[in-house]
Scaffold this motif. Structure first.
Motif, PDB file in Angstrom:
ATOM      1  N   ALA A 217       0.833  -1.198   0.000  1.00 61.03           N
ATOM      2  CA  ALA A 217       0.000   0.000   0.000  1.00 61.03           C
ATOM      3  C   ALA A 217       0.873   1.256   0.000  1.00 61.03           C
ATOM      4  O   ALA A 217       0.579   2.225  -0.698  1.00 61.03           O
ATOM      5  CB  ALA A 217      -0.931  -0.007   1.213  1.00 61.03           C
ATOM      6  N   VAL A 218       1.953   1.222   0.773  1.00 58.83           N
ATOM      7  CA  VAL A 218       2.842   2.390   0.825  1.00 58.83           C
ATOM      8  C   VAL A 218       3.496   2.615  -0.539  1.00 58.83           C
ATOM      9  O   VAL A 218       3.556   3.743  -1.043  1.00 58.83           O
ATOM     10  CB  VAL A 218       3.906   2.201   1.923  1.00 58.83           C
ATOM     11  N   LEU A 219       3.947   1.525  -1.153  1.00 59.99           N
ATOM     12  CA  LEU A 219       4.553   1.642  -2.485  1.00 59.99           C
ATOM     13  C   LEU A 219       3.548   2.207  -3.484  1.00 59.99           C
ATOM     14  O   LEU A 219       3.853   3.108  -4.267  1.00 59.99           O
ATOM     15  CB  LEU A 219       5.031   0.271  -2.976  1.00 59.99           C
TER      16      LEU A 219
ATOM     17  N   LEU B 280       9.661  15.751  -2.239  1.00 62.69           N
ATOM     18  CA  LEU B 280      10.861  15.069  -1.743  1.00 62.69           C
ATOM     19  C   LEU B 280      10.689  14.710  -0.272  1.00 62.69           C
ATOM     20  O   LEU B 280      11.002  13.592   0.159  1.00 62.69           O
ATOM     21  CB  LEU B 280      12.088  15.969  -1.943  1.00 62.69           C
ATOM     22  N   ALA B 281      10.153  15.666   0.498  1.00 66.53           N
ATOM     23  CA  ALA B 281       9.943  15.416   1.921  1.00 66.53           C
ATOM     24  C   ALA B 281       8.987  14.244   2.127  1.00 66.53           C
ATOM     25  O   ALA B 281       9.216  13.367   2.969  1.00 66.53           O
ATOM     26  CB  ALA B 281       9.406  16.682   2.593  1.00 66.53           C
TER      27      ALA B 281
ATOM     28  N   ARG C 189      11.054   1.711   6.324  1.00 65.92           N
ATOM     29  CA  ARG C 189      12.207   1.172   7.019  1.00 65.92           C
ATOM     30  C   ARG C 189      11.830   0.768   8.442  1.00 65.92           C
ATOM     31  O   ARG C 189      12.194  -0.291   8.918  1.00 65.92           O
ATOM     32  CB  ARG C 189      13.328   2.211   7.064  1.00 65.92           C
ATOM     33  N   ASP C 190      11.027   1.648   9.074  1.00 64.19           N
ATOM     34  CA  ASP C 190      10.560   1.334  10.421  1.00 64.19           C
ATOM     35  C   ASP C 190       9.792   0.029  10.432  1.00 64.19           C
ATOM     36  O   ASP C 190       9.982  -0.826  11.280  1.00 64.19           O
ATOM     37  CB  ASP C 190       9.654   2.462  10.934  1.00 64.19           C
TER      38      ASP C 190
ATOM     39  N   VAL D  62       8.008   8.504   3.448  1.00 62.58           N
ATOM     40  CA  VAL D  62       7.553   7.165   3.068  1.00 62.58           C
ATOM     41  C   VAL D  62       8.666   6.147   3.285  1.00 62.58           C
ATOM     42  O   VAL D  62       8.479   5.073   3.868  1.00 62.58           O
ATOM     43  CB  VAL D  62       7.103   7.152   1.590  1.00 62.58           C
ATOM     44  N   LEU D  63       9.866   6.516   2.836  1.00 60.98           N
ATOM     45  CA  LEU D  63      11.006   5.615   2.968  1.00 60.98           C
ATOM     46  C   LEU D  63      11.273   5.304   4.432  1.00 60.98           C
ATOM     47  O   LEU D  63      11.476   4.143   4.821  1.00 60.98           O
ATOM     48  CB  LEU D  63      12.236   6.286   2.340  1.00 60.98           C
TER      49      LEU D  63
END
Lengths: 301, 362
Positions: free
Chosen positions: A232-234, A283-284, A294-295, A289-290
């Motif tokens: 979903a995030v992707l 960008l922010a 990662r979390d 998202v990244l």
């Protein structure tokens, strides 16, 4: 690249003569066999023909981002970001990307389940078709959507006639375009997770009286939740940045179909500072998202 | 398998045909399973067999997870051939338990009752009762990965029993446990199975598990039943090499004429039983005595020459495998093995007293 050899490998002391060195064979081979000091830290060992292109590659990816930061009009930034147009575009982008992700979840997760769990003829072909939008130029996707869902499209004309629904050049059209491009990311991610998940949990659930749907809802879905979240995030990130299909299928009307990427593109021609400010926002969001992914990966591991 | 009294089971007369009556036919490629099972309520039957014999396939067929190619399945008089898994009154304990990892022990057990229409609160009350019965009350809130192997096994059993199944299926229920836990869990499982009033079928490749847990063994090899009966009967009267090996006996087939059995392979064995016709002869490896030279004063009637092919420790004994006139396994103490100076290739004489052999008709 600067890490010295690891502290845990002290210089090897001359090995004391042990039993094996008593035999003449071992005596002869002894000195050669003494362990050499282990060299740690790949940087020192990396050959130049690999290291140089690698560093160029790194710079290639990072320098544009740095340039964006360097050229940001920091002083006028608050003003730029609080302008009505920026807010409108940002709001529209967030709403549409989220809605497109929602649409992708509702129809993409069952599709992933079908591909992963049900044997049917032509499954390989279907999977290829599902992933096609991943490699298809988004503009082509937009044109294809017009042919299908446009007013005169093969489906669109019925939507218009029967329900009075028009998709192209509306906010709903933006959502459709974004979902079309973003859903494959979700399907691929969820299908992979489903394949890795043990289907016998579903069997165990049915022996306890659960229908196949209940088993999916109460057992499989929670088990693959991490994969769904990642997908979903992707998909959301992809939808947020969607440009080609959106502008082709939904146009570029401020407040209605003009999302952030479209606004950036338009601003670059009239007001480059605004374009930079808008880019900075995207960008922010990407970095956020990244960090979020990662979390999740760290807690899942 | 089409006894006439089956037809007498009139609808609405429960109890007229209790228990399990099944003939399981499953064909998959070259593999063919054909197993007939009749199990009374309260009885525990173990399907015992080597890996790949089709035991688990039989279990899955009973649960409805693998469709039957033929045959039938009746449970307490009701046809279940075409009933989907979720509608069968069946409980399954899977080999690695398959506890839902995202649910607590309590919610794992409550899952079944929930699916059978209980409210969340009712299901939890019932689940708590079952966990209490299994001595797991204090682990109710634990996720499966926090449970030990033995605890997970009991949660799996509680989960399978919580729906009140009329057929309990256990797939290698102890295989996932280490040796020490296994002993303890086996004893507990035996108690719970003894309390279970309906049909229980378990699958195992471990003869000890089968003999401790089951009232009756059904030995399956290559998809067929090769022998069935009570544990002690099977242990004393193996009919295939596989079972003989499981129960630790030397087994031969031959033709008896009085006290002498002439083996198909050539030599003969003198037995205590006087029989005629085709028979099996069995004797334990501990009944064999080995000698380095041909014994002269021995009273043993059975004397064969052979060569040691392998030696391995077997508990506190040494097991020697012999080839020669009569291939056999012999157990001897480590002291005896040392005195005889045995090693692979040693030529030895083996004697077995007739009183230690056991012959029975084929």
């Amino acid at each position: 690249m600067t890490s010295p050899s690891s502290p845990s490998s002290p210089p090897s002391p001359p090995s004391p003569p042990d039993k094996s060195t008593a035999t003449p064979d071992a005596l002869g081979g002894g000195p050669r066999r003494r362990p050499r000091p282990v060299r740690r830290g790949g940087g020192r060992g990396a050959p130049l023909p690999l290291l140089l292109p690698a560093l160029i590659g790194l710079a290639f990816l990072i320098v544009p981002l740095i340039a964006l930061l360097v050229r940001t009009p920091w002083r006028s930034l608050p003003e730029q970001l609080t302008s009505a147009e920026v807010w409108q575009a940002l709001q529209l982008s967030l709403i549409c990307a989220t809605a497109a992700t929602g649409v992708s979840l509702v129809i993409g997760v069952p599709l992933a389940w079908l591909l992963a769990r049900v044997e049917f003829p032509g499954r390989g072909l279907v999977r290829a078709l599902v992933t096609l939008p991943l490699v298809l130029p988004p503009v082509v996707g937009g044109v294809a959507l017009l042919m299908a869902l446009g007013r005169g499209g093969i489906v669109g004309q019925w939507l218009d006639d029967w329900f009075g629904i028009t998709l192209p050049f509306t906010t709903a059209g933006v959502i459709v375009a974004e979902a079309f491009v973003a859903m494959p990311f979700l399907v691929i991610s969820v299908e992979g997770t489903l394949r890795a998940a043990d289907p016998r949990y579903e069997e165990a659930a049915t022996t306890l009286g659960a229908s196949r749907f209940t088993a999916f809802r109460r057992v499989t879905l929670p088990l693959i939740a991490p994969g769904i979240a990642a997908g979903a995030v992707l998909a959301w990130a992809r939808a947020l940045g969607e440009f080609g299909a959106t502008i082709t299928f939904a146009g570029n009307f401020p407040g209605r179909t003009q999302t952030m990427p479209l606004a950036v593109y338009l601003a670059l021609q009239s007001d480059p500072e605004a374009a930079i400010a808008l880019s900075l926002v995207l960008l922010a969001v990407s970095i956020a998202v990244l960090a979020g992914l990662r979390d999740r990966w760290m807690t899942a591991g | 398998m089409s006894e006439s009294h089956n037809a007498a089971a009139a609808p609405g007369s429960p109890g007229s045909e209790e228990g399990l009556d099944a003939r399981l036919l499953v064909e998959r490629g070259t593999f063919r399973l054909d197993v007939a099972l009749r199990v009374a309520p309260g009885e525990v039957v173990a399907l015992l067999g080597p890996n790949g014999a089709g035991k688990t396939t039989a279990l899955r067929a009973l649960a409805g997870l693998t469709p039957l190619s033929g045959g039938h399945m009746r449970l307490d008089g009701a046809e279940l051939d075409r009933t989907p898994t979720e509608s069968r009154p069946v409980g399954v304990v899977f080999q690695d338990y398959l506890l839902f990892p995202h649910l607590t022990a309590l919610d794992n057990v409550a899952f079944g009752p929930r699916c059978h229409g209980a409210t969340k609160a009712e299901a939890r009350v019932r689940a708590a009762e079952w966990l209490d019965r299994m001595g797991l009350a204090e682990h109710a809130g634990a996720k499966p990965r926090r449970l030990s192997g033995g605890q997970a096994q009991r949660v799996a059993l509680a989960r399978a029993l919580a729906t009140g199944p009329r057929l309990l299926l256990l797939d290698e229920p102890l295989a996932a446990l280490d040796a020490r836990t296994r002993l303890e869990v086996r004893a507990q499982l035996r108690r719970h199975l003894a309390d279970f009033e309906a049909v229980a079928v378990l699958v195992t490749h471990d003869p000890l598990d089968a003999m401790v847990l089951a009232d009756r063994l059904v030995v399956v090899e290559d998809g067929r039943i090769v022998q069935e009966g009570g544990p002690s009967h099977i242990a004393r009267h193996p009919r295939t090499d596989y079972i003989a090996q499981l129960v630790g006996l030397n087994l031969y087939q031959g033709r008896a004429d009085g006290h002498t059995v002439r083996l198909d392979a050539g030599p003969h064995i003198t037995t205590t039983e006087a029989l005629t016709g085709p028979v099996f002869v069995a004797f334990p490896p501990s009944a064999v005595t080995l000698h380095r030279d041909r014994p002269t004063g021995s009273s043993a009637r059975n004397l064969w020459h052979g060569r040691v092919t392998g030696l391995e420790t077997h508990g506190d004994q040494i097991r020697a495998d012999l080839t020669g006139e009569l291939p056999l396994a012999a157990d001897l103490t480590t002291v005896a093995a040392a005195e005889l100076d045995l090693h692979p290739g040693s030529e030895v004489w083996a004697t077995v007293k007739a009183t230690q052999t056991h012959a029975y008709p084929v």
